[in-house]
Design a protein around this motif. Sequence first.
Motif, short mmCIF file in Angstrom:
data_model
loop_
_atom_site.label_atom_id
_atom_site.label_comp_id
_atom_site.label_asym_id
_atom_site.label_seq_id
_atom_site.Cartn_x
_atom_site.Cartn_y
_atom_site.Cartn_z
N UNK B 140 44.27 31.42 44.17
CA UNK B 140 45.06 30.80 42.77
C UNK B 140 46.21 30.46 42.97
N UNK B 141 47.15 31.59 43.31
CA UNK B 141 48.41 31.01 43.74
C UNK B 141 48.70 29.91 44.15
N UNK B 142 48.12 29.53 45.47
CA UNK B 142 48.36 28.23 46.00
C UNK B 142 47.95 26.93 45.06
N UNK B 143 46.80 27.27 44.28
CA UNK B 143 46.39 26.17 43.32
C UNK B 143 47.61 25.98 42.52
N UNK B 144 48.25 27.12 42.01
CA UNK B 144 49.19 27.01 41.06
C UNK B 144 50.36 26.25 41.36
N UNK B 145 50.67 26.69 42.81
CA UNK B 145 51.83 25.83 43.35
C UNK B 145 51.61 24.40 43.24
N UNK B 146 50.45 23.73 43.24
CA UNK B 146 50.21 22.64 43.27
C UNK B 146 49.89 22.10 41.81
N UNK B 147 50.15 22.78 40.80
CA UNK B 147 50.07 22.47 39.36
C UNK B 147 48.56 22.86 38.70
N UNK B 172 36.88 48.33 35.26
CA UNK B 172 35.51 49.27 35.13
C UNK B 172 35.16 50.01 36.31
N UNK B 173 35.38 49.25 37.50
CA UNK B 173 35.19 50.33 38.69
C UNK B 173 36.40 50.94 39.31
N UNK B 174 37.22 50.87 38.58
CA UNK B 174 38.66 51.68 38.89
C UNK B 174 39.59 50.92 39.62
N UNK B 175 39.26 49.54 39.83
CA UNK B 175 40.36 48.57 40.39
C UNK B 175 41.28 47.83 39.42
N UNK B 176 42.39 48.28 39.39
CA UNK B 176 43.29 47.70 38.54
C UNK B 176 43.52 46.22 38.70
N UNK B 177 43.89 45.37 37.68
CA UNK B 177 44.30 43.90 37.97
C UNK B 177 45.63 43.77 37.74
N UNK B 178 46.30 44.80 37.53
CA UNK B 178 47.94 44.74 37.24
C UNK B 178 48.51 43.91 38.41
N UNK B 179 48.11 44.16 39.61
CA UNK B 179 48.98 43.45 40.59
C UNK B 179 48.60 41.93 40.94
N UNK B 180 47.90 41.26 39.96
CA UNK B 180 47.46 40.06 40.46
C UNK B 180 47.64 39.08 39.15
N UNK B 181 48.95 38.49 39.18
CA UNK B 181 49.48 37.83 38.07
C UNK B 181 48.68 36.25 38.00
N UNK B 182 48.35 35.86 39.17
CA UNK B 182 47.37 34.61 39.36
C UNK B 182 46.41 34.41 38.77
N UNK B 183 45.54 35.89 39.24
CA UNK B 183 44.14 35.97 38.68
C UNK B 183 44.09 36.24 37.07
N UNK B 184 45.14 36.66 36.73
CA UNK B 184 45.40 37.28 35.27
C UNK B 184 45.29 35.56 34.46
N UNK B 185 46.21 34.89 35.00
CA UNK B 185 46.59 33.67 34.38
C UNK B 185 45.12 32.46 34.54
#
Lengths: 279, 224
Positions: B140-147, B172-185
Amino acid sequence: MIATMQDHWYPVALASKLTRSGRDTLLLAQPIHVRAEASGAPVVTCDGRVLPVLVKFGHVWTSLGTPAGDVFDIPEAHQPGRRLVEVGSVKVRCSPLRAVENFLDIAHFPFVHTDVLGSEPHTEVERYEVEIRDDVNEVWATKVKFFQPQAARSAQGGITTEYMYRVPNPTCSVLYKTCPPRPGEWDVITIFVQPLTETTCEVWPWMALYDDDSTMTQMIHFQQLIFLQDRSILENQLPALLPLDPGQEIPTRADMLSIAYRRWLKRHGYTFGAQLVAA
Amino acid sequence: MILYDYVLSPSCYKVRLLASLLVAGIDLRPVDFHPGAEHHSPEFRALNPAGTIPVLKDAELVLTESGAILTYLAAVNAHEWLGHDDPEMQARVANWLAFSQRLTASAGAARLHDMLGFSGDIDALRVQATDALRELEAAIHARRRRGGIFLAADRPTIADIACFPYAALAPDGGVSLDSYPSIRLWMRAIRALPGFIEMPGIHRLHEQMPEPGPMPDVVRKESA
């Protein structure tokens, strides 16, 4: 202090789903094993010791100590015509006491159960009455009113729902609420919490409803939907242990029931999952 | 079309979500997955021998894989969601549909372990989930770099719907999404789509606050 906590009854299984091989689980941080005998009767053991056991409201209850009496009763649940809904357990990474306190919270409906149990802008919690009933040693809240878009699976459109809350046991609560198809009766919705550790629990919701239209699966799904909306919030509450001493949080009028619950826990020395000194 | 559905299943939610986004009517048939284990019953296995949900039934057609169900819903209702503009886009969508199974097998299994008490090696599942999320984040980061923001095209496709629920519910399974800014966007972009619906653990976007106006008098006095 520990003795009183050990002497309570706790839910540890659904009687109808218990198998011969059973399951390993925790109760107050002690490993226990719950299984059915050939006759179907439940057996609970802790380190080889056979624990007291009984079946009530569809669940297997046990205790690490010596319970003074039976599991509390819910007289309304025995009325004929009610559908008894075994919702099944959900594990939550939160203090068992926080799971109960969240169940007692009225103000979160519009924000956590949006368009089901509450909606904006109908967010006001009107004044309600709270008392610790010393004769029965229970916490009660009455005259609770709240506008709900879909109060139950059986509700048609929004209604102002009336509630009564009851805490008969430190990790259990019973909620009585307006029954949409039978205005003269209360629906009974309970939460029975099995304390695994001080910061994890297994929650066993159970209901006794008047609803002639929904299938059992639809009623289970409705309640699981509601409880799972709570779960993601519960897992993010801080501090993890429920503060029993004032100082860390500033309650509002809507929190009167929560304050009474915490005060009652402290009076009974129920500290498993609680923090006593304000940080 | 009948969807054999469980309210807490992210795979069933994929189908409900796409049907809502496409304004496609489906009838829901609730399955008592927990605590009833209805999906293991002989009646259910007669429908789907694998004993899994979701199942989509449309007349004689019975589909038991969520990727196939999403493909069918899009093909019937809104072809552009298939992402079949060119061979490359089509292949990317197929790749993400397959990738989504890795999220199911890792983050999804960790969630069932932590939430409903299913068995599993929770530490290994979380490591696998983290690997899959890192791969998703990088893509997703790569996609974002291309707009862009969506996985396979400049618009949402079934690739996004296939990957979204298990990624969003990883906590829900104990895996935080804090370190994935592109996933969150990316999740935010999906939640902003017209017709988006929620499931427990995946919330709607709250309405944005109005633009801040002039500062209230009391604040101005204090800062003066």
